[in-house]
Scaffold this motif. Structure first.
Motif, PDB file in Angstrom:
ATOM      1  N   ALA A 152       0.856  -1.187   0.000  1.00 23.76           N
ATOM      2  CA  ALA A 152       0.000   0.000   0.000  1.00 23.76           C
ATOM      3  C   ALA A 152       0.896   1.242   0.000  1.00 23.76           C
ATOM      4  O   ALA A 152       1.153   1.816  -1.045  1.00 23.76           O
ATOM      5  CB  ALA A 152      -0.938  -0.047   1.202  1.00 23.76           C
TER       6      ALA A 152
ATOM      7  N   ARG B 299      -3.529  -5.214   9.225  1.00 25.58           N
ATOM      8  CA  ARG B 299      -2.703  -4.257   8.493  1.00 25.58           C
ATOM      9  C   ARG B 299      -1.286  -4.374   9.055  1.00 25.58           C
ATOM     10  O   ARG B 299      -1.088  -4.361  10.268  1.00 25.58           O
ATOM     11  CB  ARG B 299      -3.223  -2.832   8.682  1.00 25.58           C
ATOM     12  CG  ARG B 299      -2.420  -1.878   7.813  1.00 25.58           C
ATOM     13  CD  ARG B 299      -3.011  -0.494   7.685  1.00 25.58           C
ATOM     14  NE  ARG B 299      -2.351   0.144   6.551  1.00 25.58           N
ATOM     15  CZ  ARG B 299      -2.970   0.547   5.458  1.00 25.58           C
ATOM     16  NH1 ARG B 299      -4.264   0.421   5.351  1.00 25.58           N
ATOM     17  NH2 ARG B 299      -2.287   1.089   4.467  1.00 25.58           N
TER      18      ARG B 299
ATOM     19  N   ALA C  94      -3.722  -5.320   4.398  1.00 27.26           N
ATOM     20  CA  ALA C  94      -2.862  -4.422   3.627  1.00 27.26           C
ATOM     21  C   ALA C  94      -1.474  -4.455   4.238  1.00 27.26           C
ATOM     22  O   ALA C  94      -1.317  -4.720   5.432  1.00 27.26           O
ATOM     23  CB  ALA C  94      -3.404  -2.995   3.659  1.00 27.26           C
TER      24      ALA C  94
ATOM     25  N   ASP D 169       2.094  -2.103   4.389  1.00 29.04           N
ATOM     26  CA  ASP D 169       2.906  -0.939   4.066  1.00 29.04           C
ATOM     27  C   ASP D 169       4.375  -1.341   4.241  1.00 29.04           C
ATOM     28  O   ASP D 169       4.681  -2.262   4.989  1.00 29.04           O
ATOM     29  CB  ASP D 169       2.582   0.229   5.016  1.00 29.04           C
ATOM     30  CG  ASP D 169       1.119   0.653   4.920  1.00 29.04           C
ATOM     31  OD1 ASP D 169       0.610   0.754   3.793  1.00 29.04           O
ATOM     32  OD2 ASP D 169       0.491   0.852   5.979  1.00 29.04           O
TER      33      ASP D 169
END
Ligand SMILES: [Zn+2]
Length: 205
Positions: free
Chosen positions: A39, A160, A188, A190
């Motif tokens: 992401a 996440r 997601a 990162d």
């Protein structure tokens, strides 16, 4: 200042620097052709000069003061990211971990995790296949070298995650690790890296 972050002229998806820092941020050709699976992407700076020496001290000399300094810079780079459910360092294979004594990415992940108020979850991703070092391999060879290299814990489902690595060269390691977490059901992922190499090896010459 040699340790100053790179603030402009980068690809916002993978951190690849454009020729000049004064150019506006815009996606690089690789990310336009095949968008990476993560992401958000954050990095401190380019893998050169003082930052390169610092990363090498953390990686090969187990310099804990250098790891704290670099972890602090990385935590600053992560300001504004959504709070993750867990911070996951890119893992080493157990054999390499035994030889090295510690995973430098775990050391780097401590301060970003504290700054974001998220727990460290090194157990959420493991390296199940010993791979040869990626240095000197083309993008395609890197991809082949890492096939099936990672395994994700079932607890990542619906979470996440912030994945932390020390150096990003072509992004292949990060992409493989993120793919593995997403396949296991992570919501997601990162990515945050301390340093990004100035050029893709397979773009030179
Ligand atoms: Zn890019």
């Amino acid at each position: 200042m040699a340790l100053a972050p790179r603030r402009g002229g980068i690809c916002p998806r993978c951190g690849a620097p454009h020729a000049l820092p004064i150019l506006p941020d815009s996606p690089c050709g690789h990310c336009l052709a095949s968008p990476p699976p993560w992401a958000a992407f954050r990095m401190h700076g380019l893998y050169e000069g003082t930052l390169r020496q610092l990363v090498m001290r953390v990686k090969f000399a187990e310099d804990h003061a250098a790891a704290r300094l670099l972890g602090g810079l990385l935590a600053t780079a992560c300001i504004g990211l959504p709070r993750p459910d867990g911070v996951v360092p890119v893992p080493l294979h157990p054999e390499r971990l035994r030889r090295r004594g510690c995973n430098q990415c775990l050391e780097l992940a401590r301060l970003p995790a504290a700054a974001l108020g998220a727990p460290l979850r090194p157990g959420w991703l493991s390296r199940v296949v010993p791979t040869r070092p990626q240095t000197g391999l083309s993008r395609q060879e890197r991809r082949r070298n890492l096939r099936g290299a990672f395994a994700a814990h079932p607890d990542v489902r619906g979470r996440r995650i912030l994945l932390v690595d020390d150096i990003c060269t072509t992004g292949t390691t990060l992409a493989r690790a993120v793919d593995c977490l997403l396949r296991a059901g992570a919501e997601a992922v990162d990515c945050a890296v301390a340093a990004r190499t100035p050029a893709h090896p397979d773009r030179r010459g």
